[in-house]
Design an enzyme around this catalytic site. Structure first.
Site, mmCIF file in Angstrom:
data_model
loop_
_atom_site.group_PDB
_atom_site.id
_atom_site.type_symbol
_atom_site.label_atom_id
_atom_site.label_comp_id
_atom_site.label_asym_id
_atom_site.label_seq_id
_atom_site.Cartn_x
_atom_site.Cartn_y
_atom_site.Cartn_z
ATOM 1 N N CYS A 2 39.612 -12.937 7.808
ATOM 2 C CA CYS A 2 39.402 -13.610 9.086
ATOM 3 C C CYS A 2 39.297 -12.565 10.195
ATOM 4 C CB CYS A 2 40.504 -14.583 9.458
ATOM 5 S SG CYS A 2 40.786 -15.855 8.255
ATOM 6 N N ARG A 27 34.432 -10.116 7.802
ATOM 7 C CA ARG A 27 35.827 -10.360 7.437
ATOM 8 C C ARG A 27 36.034 -11.758 6.852
ATOM 9 N NH1 ARG A 27 39.294 -6.699 9.836
ATOM 10 N NH2 ARG A 27 41.023 -8.147 9.571
ATOM 11 N N TRP A 75 38.018 -16.779 6.580
ATOM 12 C CA TRP A 75 37.981 -16.663 5.119
ATOM 13 C C TRP A 75 39.148 -17.506 4.635
ATOM 14 C CZ3 TRP A 75 41.169 -14.813 1.135
ATOM 15 C CH2 TRP A 75 40.536 -14.610 -0.089
ATOM 16 N N ASN A 101 44.793 -14.678 12.168
ATOM 17 C CA ASN A 101 44.424 -13.987 10.935
ATOM 18 C C ASN A 101 45.716 -13.634 10.216
ATOM 19 O OD1 ASN A 101 43.350 -12.288 8.947
ATOM 20 N ND2 ASN A 101 43.430 -10.510 10.303
ATOM 21 N N GLY A 102 45.828 -14.028 8.940
ATOM 22 C CA GLY A 102 47.048 -13.740 8.180
ATOM 23 C C GLY A 102 47.484 -14.987 7.430
ATOM 24 N N GLU A 484 32.238 0.906 -11.495
ATOM 25 C CA GLU A 484 31.786 0.622 -10.123
ATOM 26 C C GLU A 484 30.391 -0.020 -10.130
ATOM 27 O OE1 GLU A 484 32.853 0.229 -7.293
ATOM 28 O OE2 GLU A 484 31.279 0.645 -5.859
ATOM 29 N N LYS A 488 29.557 -3.664 -8.505
ATOM 30 C CA LYS A 488 28.521 -3.894 -7.479
ATOM 31 C C LYS A 488 27.631 -5.059 -7.901
ATOM 32 C CE LYS A 488 29.762 -2.382 -4.680
ATOM 33 N NZ LYS A 488 30.930 -1.577 -4.610
ATOM 34 N N GLU A 491 29.545 -8.550 -7.740
ATOM 35 C CA GLU A 491 29.957 -9.135 -6.469
ATOM 36 C C GLU A 491 28.792 -9.585 -5.605
ATOM 37 O OE1 GLU A 491 31.241 -4.957 -4.221
ATOM 38 O OE2 GLU A 491 32.352 -6.766 -3.813
ATOM 39 N N HIS A 507 34.453 0.089 -30.809
ATOM 40 C CA HIS A 507 35.758 -0.542 -31.058
ATOM 41 C C HIS A 507 35.774 -2.017 -30.651
ATOM 42 C CE1 HIS A 507 37.389 3.300 -32.159
ATOM 43 N NE2 HIS A 507 36.911 3.827 -31.034
ATOM 44 N N LYS A 606 35.420 -8.736 3.560
ATOM 45 C CA LYS A 606 35.399 -7.269 3.543
ATOM 46 C C LYS A 606 36.793 -6.673 3.368
ATOM 47 C CE LYS A 606 33.494 -3.211 4.134
ATOM 48 N NZ LYS A 606 32.827 -2.705 2.938
#
Ligand code: M6R
Length: 611
Positions: A2, A27, A75, A101-102, A484, A488, A491, A507, A606
């Site tokens: 947020c 955010r 968010w 926010n939180g 990585e 990418k 997401e 294996h 983010k």
């Protein structure tokens, strides 16, 4: 998660706030809202959706000339994304509004109690209790009411509060969620992140935990939430350029940030190397010689992409410094009674410096006597204030939710650190360091050569839009690169992808290989080249569809696949920096060609400032 923003000044508040929200949207982007004080009333507009879809409501048709207001981009944590769960939230009479926010952890109990006392709730959020608590304690003094309300809540918050009868002030407060005040001329700002206000001012004051402020047009007064006493705080001038937070002609921030990477490397190494002396200077490190000499082991803690940077750091430090390194996901480390003590150096890596799990891991490590070194991008972020030593990575503002340039900058900073520690511990010589500094300096040009292949990478990507699953394979330094690369792709394209150490295929995972499972192999020249080629032959023998990142001029790989992206030859220790670039572009093009929102992928935000 947020983003919050507040404005008080001379301009139409909703315009400044909407503009700020567009910078904070990374955010969270489930819903957004703006509230202003207008002629003794609150005027609030909010709705579900991304800003571009609700712009009419929040900007074009927002009929108010008010010059004081707050805004929020969400968010969702508690309560699904919807218009009624969108912030700002009001009290029973819409006398006041709060952007939060939180997470308020004791909100259930508070809500129950407030309902018993007659308060009427309209949302499913934890945040709404803040508005009702402030209403409960309000008797004409807004600052006092906020002070009382924050004493009752447990959890994390950054809040901005306005009241219909206080058209001259915004009250803001912080505990474990980022918040700053921006200082202008006849106008002041409140924001989660400096990018929201960069185009108006670079002069900012960051709030610490349990600090709050009364923000007026011409003054800002800071006070402690614990004692209520006024506190004096110094401002800092942020050196980030507002243009850096714009797209600058690129279709997405992610693409722009990928293309910024050569310059980012120059910025990360800038002024920190002496080729002549064969020395690395990490001035702001802050740790003393004994801290470094005493360390018998190193533990990396981080999340997501920063964690994979830490995994590369393990290979670098074990190779160049010969100290054992473990990598721990911060979210695991914080809850499993980790074995760290005064002989452990913990390295916490974070782009935002606000990731809740990473911050908690740092506190856990420190409580056990470990020294903590932060590798951080965001200046003055919470992490920078909690660590014993610091290396800024200087990537500049990263807006795309998928981290790219920050990753490269983290790898560069870790390489510098490993070279410095290796030299201090006499594992490597000055000549070796000199040679690596020389190589490091040409790395940006070599990355530019990879970026020139953008169209070719797009062509390759176009063949893979409809697959359901991918494997990314790498070995040694490039095992984390495979992880990585897979992250990418997942997401931003929503395609399942897994990163594997190529030698591990036999294996188990090789059972997955068939013509429906494309494999992206990182097979640049190294000591493990032949071994990796053998692993790829095993894939080819099972009809796997193969793409490869290989060293320029490699002909052997052409026997296995013609879908090859060539990268210039670099030393092993630099290969993760160059090899990730085509993987970033590949993921970008797959997502973009699938018509997805690359910069704001679904369900993500983010910086993850909640657990
Ligand atoms: O701000 P941080 O570096 O602490 O963030 C850590 C992760 O949340 C972040 O890297 C995330 O995985 C990115 N979306 C990856 O692209």
């Amino acid at each position: 998660m947020c983003g919050i923003i507040g404005y008080i000044g001379v301009k139409p508040a909703n315009e400044v706030i909407f503009d700020g929200l567009t910078k904070l949207e990374y955010r969270g982007y489930d819903s957004a809202g703006i509230a202003v004080v207008d002629n003794g009333r609150i005027h609030c507009r909010k709705d579900i959706g991304k800003l571009r879809n609700i712009r009419k409501l929040l900007l074009d048709e927002f009929q108010s000339e008010s010059t004081i207001g707050i805004g929020h981009t969400r968010w969702a944590t508690h309560g699904r994304p919807s218009a009624f769960n969108a912030h700002p939230h009001g009290d029973c009479h819409t006398s006041l509004m709060v952007a939060h926010n939180g997470i308020i952890e004791n909100f259930m109990a508070l809500r129950r109690q407030l309902i018993e006392e007659g308060h009427k709730f309209v949302s499913e959020t934890d945040s709404e209790v803040l508005a009702h608590l402030i209403e409960k304690y309000y008797n004409g003094d807004l600052k006092k009411a906020v002070l009382e309300a924050t004493k009752k809540v447990e959890g994390a918050y950054a809040i901005a509060v306005i009241h219909k009868d206080h058209p001259e002030e915004i009250i803001c407060a912080r505990k474990e969620a980022p918040l700053l005040v921006g200082l202008g001329n006849g106008e002041n700002f409140v924001a989660s992140d400096v990018t929201a206000i960069l185009q108006y001012t670079r002069k900012v004051i960051y709030l610490e935990n349990f600090e709050a402020a009364v923000v007026k047009r011409d003054t800002v007064e800071f006070f402690s939430l614990e004692s209520g006493e006024n506190i004096v705080k110094e401002s800092t001038t942020v050196d980030w350029n507002p243009v850096a937070a714009e797209k600058g002609g690129f279709s997405h921030f992610m693409l722009k940030e990928i293309f910024e990477q050569p310059q980012v490397i120059r910025n990360t190494i800038g002024g920190r190397t002496s080729e002549e002396e064969g020395k690395i200077y990490l001035e702001e490190l802050g740790l003393t010689g004994p801290d470094i000499f005493r360390a018998q082991r190193i533990v990396m803690v981080a999340c997501g992409t920063a964690f994979y940077a830490g995994c590369v750091g393990k290979y670098l430090i074990e190779d160049l410094v010969r100290i054992p390194v473990e990598c721990d996901l911060a979210s695991e480390f914080r809850y499993r009674s980790p074995l760290v003590d005064g002989n452990t150096l913990v390295i916490a890596i974070s782009q935002s410096g606000e990731t809740a799990d990473t911050l908690a891991a740092v506190r856990e490590a420190k409580s056990r006597g470990a020294k903590v070194l932060g590798i951080v991008n965001a200046k003055e972020s919470s992490l920078t204030r909690e660590v014993d030593g610091l290396v800024y990575i200087h990537a500049g503002p990263e807006i795309g939710v998928a981290s790219t340039k920050a990753y490269i900058a983290m790898l560069t900073a870790l390489t510098l650190l490993a070279l410095m520690l290796g030299k201090i511990r006499s594992v490597i010589s000055s000549d070796f360091v000199k040679e690596k500094i020389r190589e490091l300096k040409v790395l940006p040009q070599q990355i530019e050569k990879v970026l020139e292949q953008k169209d070719k990478i797009k062509e390759i990507a176009a063949n893979y839009l409809n697959y359901k699953s991918f494997l990314f394979l790498g070995r040694g330094f490039n095992y984390p690169t495979a992880l990585e690369g897979a992250l990418k792709l997942k997401e931003i394209s929503y395609i399942h992808a897994e990163g594997y150490a190529a030698g591990e295929m036999k294996h188990g995972p090789i059972a997955l290989i068939d013509s429906e499972m494309p494999v992206m192999a990182i097979v640049t020249q190294s000591d493990l080249y032949d071994k990796t080629i053998s692993n790829l032959k095993e894939v080819q023998a099972r009809a796997g569809k193969l793409m490869a990142i290989a060293t320029e001029g490699d002909t052997q790989i052409r026997h296995l696949t013609d879908q090859v992206i060539e990268v210039p030859k670099v030393s092993d220790i630099f290969s993760p920096i160059i090899n990730v670039v085509p993987l970033q572009l590949f993921a970008y093009f797959v997502a973009d060609l699938r018509g997805l929102d690359v910069d704001q992928p679904r369900n993500l935000a983010k910086s993850v400032t909640v657990e």
